[in-house]
Design a protein around this motif. Sequence first.
Motif, PDB file in Angstrom:
ATOM      1  N   ALA A   1      19.873  54.425  -3.450  1.00 24.53           N
ATOM      2  CA  ALA A   1      21.378  54.567  -2.726  1.00 24.53           C
ATOM      3  C   ALA A   1      22.082  54.845  -3.697  1.00 24.53           C
ATOM      4  CB  ALA A   1      21.889  53.220  -1.843  1.00 24.53           C
ATOM      5  N   LYS A   2      23.074  56.038  -3.628  1.00 27.04           N
ATOM      6  CA  LYS A   2      23.974  56.568  -4.564  1.00 27.04           C
ATOM      7  C   LYS A   2      25.305  56.231  -3.957  1.00 27.04           C
ATOM      8  CE  LYS A   2      22.061  60.487  -4.236  1.00 27.04           C
ATOM      9  NZ  LYS A   2      20.949  60.535  -3.420  1.00 27.04           N
ATOM     10  N   GLY A   3      26.245  56.153  -4.725  1.00 27.43           N
ATOM     11  CA  GLY A   3      27.727  55.794  -4.126  1.00 27.43           C
ATOM     12  C   GLY A   3      28.316  57.364  -4.113  1.00 27.43           C
ATOM     13  N   ALA A   4      28.796  57.611  -3.004  1.00 31.41           N
ATOM     14  CA  ALA A   4      29.592  59.075  -2.938  1.00 31.41           C
ATOM     15  C   ALA A   4      31.055  58.624  -3.298  1.00 31.41           C
ATOM     16  CB  ALA A   4      29.306  59.579  -1.609  1.00 31.41           C
ATOM     17  N   MET A   5      31.620  59.260  -4.268  1.00 26.47           N
ATOM     18  CA  MET A   5      33.052  59.173  -4.771  1.00 26.47           C
ATOM     19  C   MET A   5      33.888  59.815  -3.728  1.00 26.47           C
ATOM     20  SD  MET A   5      33.196  59.339  -8.824  1.00 26.47           S
ATOM     21  CE  MET A   5      31.896  60.725  -8.899  1.00 26.47           C
ATOM     22  N   LEU A   6      34.429  59.108  -2.749  1.00 30.57           N
ATOM     23  CA  LEU A   6      35.373  59.713  -1.782  1.00 30.57           C
ATOM     24  C   LEU A   6      36.908  59.382  -2.141  1.00 30.57           C
ATOM     25  CD1 LEU A   6      33.645  58.834   1.614  1.00 30.57           C
ATOM     26  CD2 LEU A   6      33.415  61.057   0.401  1.00 30.57           C
ATOM     27  N   THR A   7      37.779  60.317  -2.595  1.00 27.15           N
ATOM     28  CA  THR A   7      39.094  60.231  -3.053  1.00 27.15           C
ATOM     29  C   THR A   7      40.025  59.986  -2.081  1.00 27.15           C
ATOM     30  OG1 THR A   7      39.459  62.546  -2.980  1.00 27.15           O
ATOM     31  CG2 THR A   7      38.537  61.503  -5.183  1.00 27.15           C
ATOM     32  N   HIS A   8      41.318  59.546  -2.176  1.00 28.95           N
ATOM     33  CA  HIS A   8      42.283  59.627  -1.339  1.00 28.95           C
ATOM     34  C   HIS A   8      42.409  61.023  -0.485  1.00 28.95           C
ATOM     35  CE1 HIS A   8      44.036  55.560  -1.291  1.00 28.95           C
ATOM     36  NE2 HIS A   8      43.387  55.329  -2.399  1.00 28.95           N
ATOM     37  N   ARG A   9      42.401  62.081  -1.393  1.00 31.18           N
ATOM     38  CA  ARG A   9      42.637  63.405  -0.979  1.00 31.18           C
ATOM     39  C   ARG A   9      41.437  63.665   0.026  1.00 31.18           C
ATOM     40  NH1 ARG A   9      44.645  68.704  -2.595  1.00 31.18           N
ATOM     41  NH2 ARG A   9      43.138  70.306  -1.724  1.00 31.18           N
ATOM     42  N   ASN A  10      40.115  63.272  -0.157  1.00 24.65           N
ATOM     43  CA  ASN A  10      39.060  63.719   0.577  1.00 24.65           C
ATOM     44  C   ASN A  10      39.154  63.161   1.908  1.00 24.65           C
ATOM     45  OD1 ASN A  10      36.551  62.951  -2.080  1.00 24.65           O
ATOM     46  ND2 ASN A  10      37.502  65.020  -1.449  1.00 24.65           N
ATOM     47  N   LEU A  11      39.552  61.724   1.965  1.00 20.27           N
ATOM     48  CA  LEU A  11      39.668  61.341   3.421  1.00 20.27           C
ATOM     49  C   LEU A  11      41.060  61.501   4.187  1.00 20.27           C
ATOM     50  CD1 LEU A  11      37.854  57.953   2.031  1.00 20.27           C
ATOM     51  CD2 LEU A  11      37.533  59.048   4.274  1.00 20.27           C
ATOM     52  N   VAL A  12      42.295  61.940   3.212  1.00 23.12           N
ATOM     53  CA  VAL A  12      43.286  62.220   4.181  1.00 23.12           C
ATOM     54  C   VAL A  12      43.177  63.463   4.683  1.00 23.12           C
ATOM     55  CG1 VAL A  12      45.709  63.087   3.664  1.00 23.12           C
ATOM     56  CG2 VAL A  12      45.107  60.846   2.725  1.00 23.12           C
ATOM     57  N   ALA A  13      42.622  64.441   3.795  1.00 19.96           N
ATOM     58  CA  ALA A  13      42.223  65.965   4.362  1.00 19.96           C
ATOM     59  C   ALA A  13      41.236  65.716   5.645  1.00 19.96           C
ATOM     60  CB  ALA A  13      41.119  66.609   3.307  1.00 19.96           C
ATOM     61  N   ASN A  14      40.185  64.967   5.648  1.00 21.53           N
ATOM     62  CA  ASN A  14      39.467  64.536   6.767  1.00 21.53           C
ATOM     63  C   ASN A  14      40.112  64.250   8.023  1.00 21.53           C
ATOM     64  OD1 ASN A  14      36.373  63.580   7.984  1.00 21.53           O
ATOM     65  ND2 ASN A  14      36.578  65.802   7.187  1.00 21.53           N
ATOM     66  N   MET A  15      41.098  63.315   7.627  1.00 17.95           N
ATOM     67  CA  MET A  15      41.863  62.535   8.928  1.00 17.95           C
ATOM     68  C   MET A  15      42.519  63.826   9.604  1.00 17.95           C
ATOM     69  SD  MET A  15      43.262  59.589   6.775  1.00 17.95           S
ATOM     70  CE  MET A  15      44.273  58.533   7.746  1.00 17.95           C
TER      71      MET A  15
ATOM     72  N   THR B   1      35.880  56.822   9.513  1.00 16.77           N
ATOM     73  CA  THR B   1      37.125  58.060   9.331  1.00 16.77           C
ATOM     74  C   THR B   1      37.518  58.319  10.773  1.00 16.77           C
ATOM     75  OG1 THR B   1      36.080  59.086   7.468  1.00 16.77           O
ATOM     76  CG2 THR B   1      37.547  60.361   8.668  1.00 16.77           C
ATOM     77  N   ALA B   2      36.537  58.573  11.687  1.00 23.54           N
ATOM     78  CA  ALA B   2      36.840  58.892  12.957  1.00 23.54           C
ATOM     79  C   ALA B   2      37.621  57.907  13.951  1.00 23.54           C
ATOM     80  CB  ALA B   2      35.516  59.442  13.827  1.00 23.54           C
ATOM     81  N   ASN B   3      37.136  56.746  13.682  1.00 22.52           N
ATOM     82  CA  ASN B   3      37.743  55.774  14.648  1.00 22.52           C
ATOM     83  C   ASN B   3      38.849  55.051  14.013  1.00 22.52           C
ATOM     84  OD1 ASN B   3      35.230  56.140  15.472  1.00 22.52           O
ATOM     85  ND2 ASN B   3      35.325  54.403  16.998  1.00 22.52           N
ATOM     86  N   CYS B   4      38.724  54.134  12.595  1.00 27.28           N
ATOM     87  CA  CYS B   4      39.656  53.564  12.033  1.00 27.28           C
ATOM     88  C   CYS B   4      40.916  54.248  11.264  1.00 27.28           C
ATOM     89  CB  CYS B   4      39.032  52.713  10.669  1.00 27.28           C
ATOM     90  SG  CYS B   4      40.204  51.713   9.721  1.00 27.28           S
ATOM     91  N   LEU B   5      40.396  55.523  10.582  1.00 28.32           N
ATOM     92  CA  LEU B   5      41.577  56.306  10.148  1.00 28.32           C
ATOM     93  C   LEU B   5      42.403  57.358  11.007  1.00 28.32           C
ATOM     94  CD1 LEU B   5      40.083  56.720   6.489  1.00 28.32           C
ATOM     95  CD2 LEU B   5      41.479  55.018   7.276  1.00 28.32           C
ATOM     96  N   VAL B   6      41.574  57.838  11.653  1.00 30.59           N
ATOM     97  CA  VAL B   6      42.161  59.017  12.715  1.00 30.59           C
ATOM     98  C   VAL B   6      42.884  58.448  13.844  1.00 30.59           C
ATOM     99  CG1 VAL B   6      41.622  60.801  14.218  1.00 30.59           C
ATOM    100  CG2 VAL B   6      40.206  60.944  12.088  1.00 30.59           C
ATOM    101  N   PHE B   7      42.418  57.255  14.272  1.00 32.15           N
ATOM    102  CA  PHE B   7      43.045  56.737  15.323  1.00 32.15           C
ATOM    103  C   PHE B   7      44.226  55.566  14.924  1.00 32.15           C
ATOM    104  CE2 PHE B   7      40.263  58.766  17.813  1.00 32.15           C
ATOM    105  CZ  PHE B   7      40.635  58.758  19.235  1.00 32.15           C
ATOM    106  N   MET B   8      44.090  55.400  13.771  1.00 33.84           N
ATOM    107  CA  MET B   8      45.359  54.725  12.938  1.00 33.84           C
ATOM    108  C   MET B   8      46.446  55.776  12.784  1.00 33.84           C
ATOM    109  SD  MET B   8      46.744  54.581   9.606  1.00 33.84           S
ATOM    110  CE  MET B   8      45.640  55.056   8.584  1.00 33.84           C
ATOM    111  N   LYS B   9      45.991  56.924  12.386  1.00 31.43           N
ATOM    112  CA  LYS B   9      47.142  58.118  12.235  1.00 31.43           C
ATOM    113  C   LYS B   9      47.683  58.510  13.509  1.00 31.43           C
ATOM    114  CE  LYS B   9      47.521  62.536  10.000  1.00 31.43           C
ATOM    115  NZ  LYS B   9      48.095  63.049  11.031  1.00 31.43           N
ATOM    116  N   LEU B  10      46.917  58.306  14.574  1.00 38.39           N
ATOM    117  CA  LEU B  10      47.269  58.692  16.099  1.00 38.39           C
ATOM    118  C   LEU B  10      48.022  57.363  16.750  1.00 38.39           C
ATOM    119  CD1 LEU B  10      44.378  60.560  17.397  1.00 38.39           C
ATOM    120  CD2 LEU B  10      46.084  61.613  16.226  1.00 38.39           C
ATOM    121  N   GLY B  11      48.063  56.354  16.124  1.00 37.08           N
ATOM    122  CA  GLY B  11      48.724  55.263  16.708  1.00 37.08           C
ATOM    123  C   GLY B  11      47.863  54.649  17.737  1.00 37.08           C
ATOM    124  N   GLY B  12      46.714  54.736  17.755  1.00 35.74           N
ATOM    125  CA  GLY B  12      45.733  54.231  18.683  1.00 35.74           C
ATOM    126  C   GLY B  12      45.120  52.683  18.409  1.00 35.74           C
ATOM    127  N   LEU B  13      44.473  52.068  19.379  1.00 35.71           N
ATOM    128  CA  LEU B  13      43.927  50.717  19.449  1.00 35.71           C
ATOM    129  C   LEU B  13      42.548  51.112  19.313  1.00 35.71           C
ATOM    130  CD1 LEU B  13      43.774  47.574  19.800  1.00 35.71           C
ATOM    131  CD2 LEU B  13      43.928  48.161  22.178  1.00 35.71           C
TER     132      LEU B  13
END
Length: 559
Positions: free
Chosen positions: A223-237, A268-280
């Motif tokens: 198992a290798k650790g993929a380095m996901l930056t703030h930019r990576n995740l903000v872009a994907n959100m 990303t899809a649930n926790c982060l994207v739906f946080m940005k959309l104000g979802g539950l």
Amino acid sequence: MSQERPWFKSYPQGVPHEVDLEQYRSIVSVFDEAISKYRDRPAFRNFGKTLTYGEIDKLSRQFAAYLLGELKLKKGDRVAIMMPNCLQYPIAIFGVLRAGLTVVNVNPMYTPRELKHQLVDSGASVLLVVDNFGKTAQEALAGTQVRQVITTALGDLVGFPKGAIVNFVLKYVKKMVPDYDITGAVRFKDTLTLGQLHALPDVDIDSGDIAFLQYTGGTTGVAKGAMLTHRNLVANMQQAGVWVGTGLDYGNEVIITALPLYHIFALTANCLVFMKLGGLNHLITNPRDMPGFVKELKATRFTAITGVNTLFNGLLNTPGFDEVDFSNLKMTLGGGMAVQRAVAEKWKKVTGVTLVEAYGLTETSPAACINPMNLHDYNGAIGLPVPSTDACLKDDDGNIVPLGEVGELCIKGPQVMKGYWQRPEETAKVMDAEGWLHTGDMAKMDENGFFYIVDRKKDMILVSGFNVYPNEVEDVIAGLDGVLEVAAVGVPDDKSGEAVKVFIVKKDPSLTVEQIKAYCRDNLTGYKQPRYVEFRTELPKTNVGKILRKELREPAKAG
């Protein structure tokens, strides 16, 4: 440029070709915006307890202040989190990120050996673990850099009396919490109290800072650790947000989060994207308890759900699922593994909503391609590259293959990881000089820009010089009544080099090998038909429910 990107002409109305990558500096900036917009709205629910955005703000601030004020962690230090979906998870994640630290997500089903590898490899200073897995942690800690363990019970934030009942049942009735002893461990609730003694300093978080070390088996063993930056995740959100957000009601969506938040898809899809959309986010702690899961669905007015093929298939085969109220459901998103046509068609029939397939990898944060949300019926494609994303298909020499031909899918975009943590040689194997990430998936593209996965490069079966893609064989057999689950692998064969072998879990006990072979004769060309059929009571899977062909292939080859 549009000539090279035929997918733009298939984009749904209102979806831009590019997203504004400079809009937010970090995940914390997006989080802060969501807090100010949706402070009093519900954010996360679990075991009947709901926390608002304002409460997540307060509690994650306390946790961040504890990490910096009490533990004196320095920017960039790693904090490992090992638990299933529960209210502590989002508080911990946002707390760690607000403190300018890096989250190391850990699969709670790990053995002590696997956990130790991840703790040592990431150099984590802190481990937050739920009591159920405390014994594993105790056995793994020696020889790691962990200097503080934080423990919690699943019901600790659910409130009295329900939380106490949940904890009692798990420990004494279901016996799911083995005794453990970790010297100096602190309770999560106590860290929140201690955090109140410290002000949270202003932490300068840069878009290039590593937000998550997300471990993945990738294409090779360890198992290798993929380095996901703030930019990576903000872009994907933003990419996923503009894609799925077109028909959504900001601040009022309820998404069922059954896939674990430690997995990149739900993260990303649930926790982060739906946080940005104000979802539950309605968190399901144990989706493997299908009757319990269906009971929760019956009691929830949900508008969206994400999952993998095995999860959807499991729900469809659970009594009572067809009695769930789907009148509010707008979106079903499938990813993590190939969605089978038989499952997608049955889902549409039962729920009235199309199961939209998406494609991504840990290394792409994860979304790379998604089908249009207004898709009328399952189309067998993984979709179109999301905004600000490039995709191409390359042959073994690195040349782009002609339209309609099969090649290795390569992705380029702001969501592509920085690389593998402390493994430059592994990074070089998947990232080429031009910045393309080689996915290891064989695909083809049609003239409208839709991509179709034909298989993993290494899962391909070679029969007498013909490529056989296990997905196709599995898809056909999954359409046969009486089949619950199926996996296809290649086994050595004196005549043809390799032959197709399928492993099947029956839905109908009377199903025979001959019925399967006859069905395949009707639906598959000669070399694709399985030579061997083996019935199993279950198939080996990852904790997210992805079928492990490798575990079926190795013994089959040896045998």
